[in-house]
Motif scaffolding. Structure first.
Motif, PDB file in Angstrom:
ATOM      1  N   TRP A 164       5.916 -19.514  -4.425  1.00 23.07           N
ATOM      2  CA  TRP A 164       6.287 -19.227  -5.808  1.00 23.07           C
ATOM      3  C   TRP A 164       5.300 -18.238  -6.435  1.00 23.07           C
ATOM      4  CZ3 TRP A 164      10.877 -20.072  -7.606  1.00 23.07           C
ATOM      5  CH2 TRP A 164      11.650 -21.091  -7.074  1.00 23.07           C
ATOM      6  N   ILE A 165       4.028 -18.413  -6.144  1.00 18.13           N
ATOM      7  CA  ILE A 165       3.010 -17.510  -6.681  1.00 18.13           C
ATOM      8  C   ILE A 165       3.257 -16.087  -6.168  1.00 18.13           C
ATOM      9  CG2 ILE A 165       0.543 -16.932  -6.665  1.00 18.13           C
ATOM     10  CD1 ILE A 165       0.032 -20.014  -6.497  1.00 18.13           C
ATOM     11  N   ALA A 166       3.456 -15.951  -4.858  1.00 15.87           N
ATOM     12  CA  ALA A 166       3.710 -14.629  -4.273  1.00 15.87           C
ATOM     13  C   ALA A 166       4.987 -14.021  -4.842  1.00 15.87           C
ATOM     14  CB  ALA A 166       3.793 -14.739  -2.752  1.00 15.87           C
ATOM     15  N   PHE A 167       6.038 -14.822  -4.968  1.00 14.79           N
ATOM     16  CA  PHE A 167       7.321 -14.353  -5.486  1.00 14.79           C
ATOM     17  C   PHE A 167       7.169 -13.817  -6.912  1.00 14.79           C
ATOM     18  CE2 PHE A 167      11.192 -15.550  -7.941  1.00 14.79           C
ATOM     19  CZ  PHE A 167      12.074 -14.643  -7.379  1.00 14.79           C
ATOM     20  N   ILE A 168       6.501 -14.569  -7.769  1.00 14.97           N
ATOM     21  CA  ILE A 168       6.334 -14.168  -9.166  1.00 14.97           C
ATOM     22  C   ILE A 168       5.465 -12.917  -9.284  1.00 14.97           C
ATOM     23  CG2 ILE A 168       5.314 -14.856 -11.384  1.00 14.97           C
ATOM     24  CD1 ILE A 168       6.306 -17.756 -10.666  1.00 14.97           C
ATOM     25  N   LEU A 169       4.318 -12.903  -8.598  1.00 18.33           N
ATOM     26  CA  LEU A 169       3.423 -11.747  -8.695  1.00 18.33           C
ATOM     27  C   LEU A 169       4.092 -10.472  -8.184  1.00 18.33           C
ATOM     28  CD1 LEU A 169       0.004 -13.291  -7.575  1.00 18.33           C
ATOM     29  CD2 LEU A 169       0.660 -12.564  -9.877  1.00 18.33           C
ATOM     30  N   LEU A 170       4.712 -10.547  -7.008  1.00 17.55           N
ATOM     31  CA  LEU A 170       5.348  -9.350  -6.451  1.00 17.55           C
ATOM     32  C   LEU A 170       6.563  -8.940  -7.271  1.00 17.55           C
ATOM     33  CD1 LEU A 170       5.016 -10.110  -2.643  1.00 17.55           C
ATOM     34  CD2 LEU A 170       3.783  -8.385  -3.939  1.00 17.55           C
ATOM     35  N   GLY A 171       7.303  -9.909  -7.784  1.00 16.00           N
ATOM     36  CA  GLY A 171       8.464  -9.603  -8.616  1.00 16.00           C
ATOM     37  C   GLY A 171       8.083  -8.876  -9.895  1.00 16.00           C
TER      38      GLY A 171
ATOM     39  N   SER B 199       0.834  -1.213   0.000  1.00 16.91           N
ATOM     40  CA  SER B 199       0.000   0.000   0.000  1.00 16.91           C
ATOM     41  C   SER B 199       0.863   1.255   0.000  1.00 16.91           C
ATOM     42  CB  SER B 199      -0.930   0.012   1.212  1.00 16.91           C
ATOM     43  OG  SER B 199      -1.829  -1.057   1.149  1.00 16.91           O
ATOM     44  N   ILE B 200       1.949   1.210   0.719  1.00 20.42           N
ATOM     45  CA  ILE B 200       2.888   2.341   0.691  1.00 20.42           C
ATOM     46  C   ILE B 200       3.373   2.550  -0.742  1.00 20.42           C
ATOM     47  CG2 ILE B 200       5.193   3.111   1.407  1.00 20.42           C
ATOM     48  CD1 ILE B 200       4.611   1.793   4.145  1.00 20.42           C
ATOM     49  N   CYS B 201       3.695   1.459  -1.409  1.00 22.99           N
ATOM     50  CA  CYS B 201       4.142   1.546  -2.798  1.00 22.99           C
ATOM     51  C   CYS B 201       3.049   2.099  -3.701  1.00 22.99           C
ATOM     52  CB  CYS B 201       4.583   0.174  -3.300  1.00 22.99           C
ATOM     53  SG  CYS B 201       5.997  -0.486  -2.399  1.00 22.99           S
ATOM     54  N   LYS B 202       1.803   1.738  -3.450  1.00 21.08           N
ATOM     55  CA  LYS B 202       0.695   2.261  -4.244  1.00 21.08           C
ATOM     56  C   LYS B 202       0.564   3.766  -4.026  1.00 21.08           C
ATOM     57  CE  LYS B 202      -1.362  -0.007  -6.570  1.00 21.08           C
ATOM     58  NZ  LYS B 202      -0.936  -0.397  -7.940  1.00 21.08           N
ATOM     59  N   GLY B 203       0.762   4.225  -2.805  1.00 17.07           N
ATOM     60  CA  GLY B 203       0.707   5.651  -2.524  1.00 17.07           C
ATOM     61  C   GLY B 203       1.806   6.423  -3.236  1.00 17.07           C
TER      62      GLY B 203
ATOM     63  N   PHE C 252      10.001  12.447  -2.920  1.00 20.44           N
ATOM     64  CA  PHE C 252      11.045  11.647  -3.562  1.00 20.44           C
ATOM     65  C   PHE C 252      10.489  10.808  -4.707  1.00 20.44           C
ATOM     66  CE2 PHE C 252      11.726  11.787   1.086  1.00 20.44           C
ATOM     67  CZ  PHE C 252      12.876  12.557   1.119  1.00 20.44           C
ATOM     68  N   LYS C 253       9.650  11.355  -5.565  1.00 21.45           N
ATOM     69  CA  LYS C 253       8.845  10.611  -6.539  1.00 21.45           C
ATOM     70  C   LYS C 253       9.602   9.476  -7.243  1.00 21.45           C
ATOM     71  CE  LYS C 253       5.484   9.709  -9.393  1.00 21.45           C
ATOM     72  NZ  LYS C 253       4.641   8.639  -9.048  1.00 21.45           N
ATOM     73  N   SER C 254      10.572   9.780  -8.068  1.00 18.92           N
ATOM     74  CA  SER C 254      11.228   8.751  -8.881  1.00 18.92           C
ATOM     75  C   SER C 254      12.012   7.774  -8.023  1.00 18.92           C
ATOM     76  CB  SER C 254      12.154   9.410  -9.904  1.00 18.92           C
ATOM     77  OG  SER C 254      12.779   8.417 -10.677  1.00 18.92           O
ATOM     78  N   LYS C 255      12.771   8.314  -7.085  1.00 17.41           N
ATOM     79  CA  LYS C 255      13.562   7.439  -6.212  1.00 17.41           C
ATOM     80  C   LYS C 255      12.658   6.594  -5.327  1.00 17.41           C
ATOM     81  CE  LYS C 255      17.659  10.217  -6.213  1.00 17.41           C
ATOM     82  NZ  LYS C 255      18.029  11.549  -6.090  1.00 17.41           N
ATOM     83  N   ALA C 256      11.560   7.161  -4.876  1.00 19.81           N
ATOM     84  CA  ALA C 256      10.625   6.413  -4.038  1.00 19.81           C
ATOM     85  C   ALA C 256       9.949   5.306  -4.840  1.00 19.81           C
ATOM     86  CB  ALA C 256       9.577   7.355  -3.442  1.00 19.81           C
ATOM     87  N   GLU C 257       9.669   5.558  -6.116  1.00 22.23           N
ATOM     88  CA  GLU C 257       9.047   4.530  -6.955  1.00 22.23           C
ATOM     89  C   GLU C 257      10.018   3.380  -7.187  1.00 22.23           C
ATOM     90  OE1 GLU C 257       5.571   5.109 -10.162  1.00 22.23           O
ATOM     91  OE2 GLU C 257       7.473   6.072 -10.648  1.00 22.23           O
ATOM     92  N   ILE C 258      11.280   3.697  -7.400  1.00 19.38           N
ATOM     93  CA  ILE C 258      12.303   2.650  -7.538  1.00 19.38           C
ATOM     94  C   ILE C 258      12.404   1.869  -6.242  1.00 19.38           C
ATOM     95  CG2 ILE C 258      14.782   2.218  -7.794  1.00 19.38           C
ATOM     96  CD1 ILE C 258      14.828   4.687  -9.683  1.00 19.38           C
ATOM     97  N   ALA C 259      12.449   2.587  -5.122  1.00 19.68           N
ATOM     98  CA  ALA C 259      12.519   1.918  -3.817  1.00 19.68           C
ATOM     99  C   ALA C 259      11.289   1.048  -3.585  1.00 19.68           C
ATOM    100  CB  ALA C 259      12.665   2.949  -2.697  1.00 19.68           C
TER     101      ALA C 259
ATOM    102  N   GLY D 125       9.440  -0.440  -5.862  1.00 21.13           N
ATOM    103  CA  GLY D 125       9.593  -1.640  -6.686  1.00 21.13           C
ATOM    104  C   GLY D 125      10.552  -2.625  -6.069  1.00 21.13           C
ATOM    105  N   ILE D 126      11.651  -2.105  -5.539  1.00 25.53           N
ATOM    106  CA  ILE D 126      12.638  -2.967  -4.878  1.00 25.53           C
ATOM    107  C   ILE D 126      12.026  -3.621  -3.645  1.00 25.53           C
ATOM    108  CG2 ILE D 126      14.816  -2.951  -3.579  1.00 25.53           C
ATOM    109  CD1 ILE D 126      15.778  -0.792  -5.624  1.00 25.53           C
ATOM    110  N   VAL D 127      11.223  -2.862  -2.886  1.00 19.80           N
ATOM    111  CA  VAL D 127      10.559  -3.422  -1.698  1.00 19.80           C
ATOM    112  C   VAL D 127       9.647  -4.577  -2.094  1.00 19.80           C
ATOM    113  CG1 VAL D 127       8.816  -2.926   0.070  1.00 19.80           C
ATOM    114  CG2 VAL D 127      10.732  -1.373  -0.230  1.00 19.80           C
ATOM    115  N   LEU D 128       8.866  -4.413  -3.158  1.00 14.55           N
ATOM    116  CA  LEU D 128       7.975  -5.488  -3.600  1.00 14.55           C
ATOM    117  C   LEU D 128       8.769  -6.733  -3.992  1.00 14.55           C
ATOM    118  CD1 LEU D 128       5.279  -3.654  -5.741  1.00 14.55           C
ATOM    119  CD2 LEU D 128       5.132  -4.399  -3.371  1.00 14.55           C
ATOM    120  N   ILE D 129       9.848  -6.532  -4.728  1.00 11.12           N
ATOM    121  CA  ILE D 129      10.687  -7.663  -5.127  1.00 11.12           C
ATOM    122  C   ILE D 129      11.289  -8.331  -3.887  1.00 11.12           C
ATOM    123  CG2 ILE D 129      12.813  -8.309  -6.343  1.00 11.12           C
ATOM    124  CD1 ILE D 129      12.049  -6.055  -8.394  1.00 11.12           C
TER     125      ILE D 129
END
Length: 186
Positions: free
Chosen positions: A71-78, A21-25, A158-165, A167-171
């Motif tokens: 595996w399902i969670a890993f693939i979807l979040l990745g 949810s943080i990532c969605k925000g 921190f728009k762009s950097k936060a979006e990268i972060a 994505g990394i958090v989800l992975i």
């Protein structure tokens, strides 16, 4: 099972949804009540539905589910995380696609798979299942809403950097789920 134990389970199950949810925000310029509601309904709804499904499946099929859930969670979040990172390098989208069903559904499934296993466990405990799943769903709903708003505050700075972060958090969350189930993390 007491209310205190149920609260700990509900918060524990909500943590992946909270992080996502943080990532969605992070993905929107300005959070509106619809974003908070959408995220809460998807994540809270799936956190209610999955334990109910697990409860009805009981132990009959638990060996099949636990073999592939990580595996399902890993693939979807990745996939979603990699897409977030890719989008951080592109132009900003005018359409708020990050809250459409095609984006929310895989995330809701991925973050609620562990709730399916909890539901299987509930089948063996003396617990009011309707109350338990409603409590879990409401807790996730609230924490998901807080996550979207928190992520948006961070994203404005921190728009762009936060979006990268994000994505990394989800992975990382997907990788953590996979590694825990494979026995590499305790």
């Amino acid at each position: 099972m007491g209310l205190g134990e149920l609260f700990v389970i509900a918060v524990g199950l909500s943590m992946d949804a909270f992080a996502v949810s943080i990532c969605k925000g992070l993905s929107v310029k300005r959070v509106c009540p619809g974003h908070v509601l959408c995220t809460g309904v998807y994540f809270g709804g799936f956190q209610m539905m999955m334990p109910l499904i697990g409860y009805f499946l009981g132990s009959q099929f638990s060996h099949l589910i636990t073999r592939v859930d990580h595996w399902i969670a890993f693939i979807l979040l990745g996939v979603v995380g990699a897409n977030m990172i890719r989008e951080s390098f592109g132009e900003e989208e005018e359409v708020d696609a990050s809250f459409q069903a095609s984006s929310m559904l895989p995330l809701a499934v991925a973050t609620s798979i562990d709730a399916l296993a909890v539901g299987i466990t509930l089948a063996f405990l003396e617990v009011n299942v309707v109350f338990a799943i409603c409590f879990i769903g409401c807790t996730t709903f609230i924490l998901s809403g807080i996550g979207v708003m928190s992520g948006n505050i961070l994203g404005k700075k921190f728009k762009s950097k936060a979006e990268i972060a994000g994505g990394i958090v989800l992975i990382c969350i997907g990788s953590k789920i996979l590694l825990e189930h494979l026995g590499y993390l305790g």
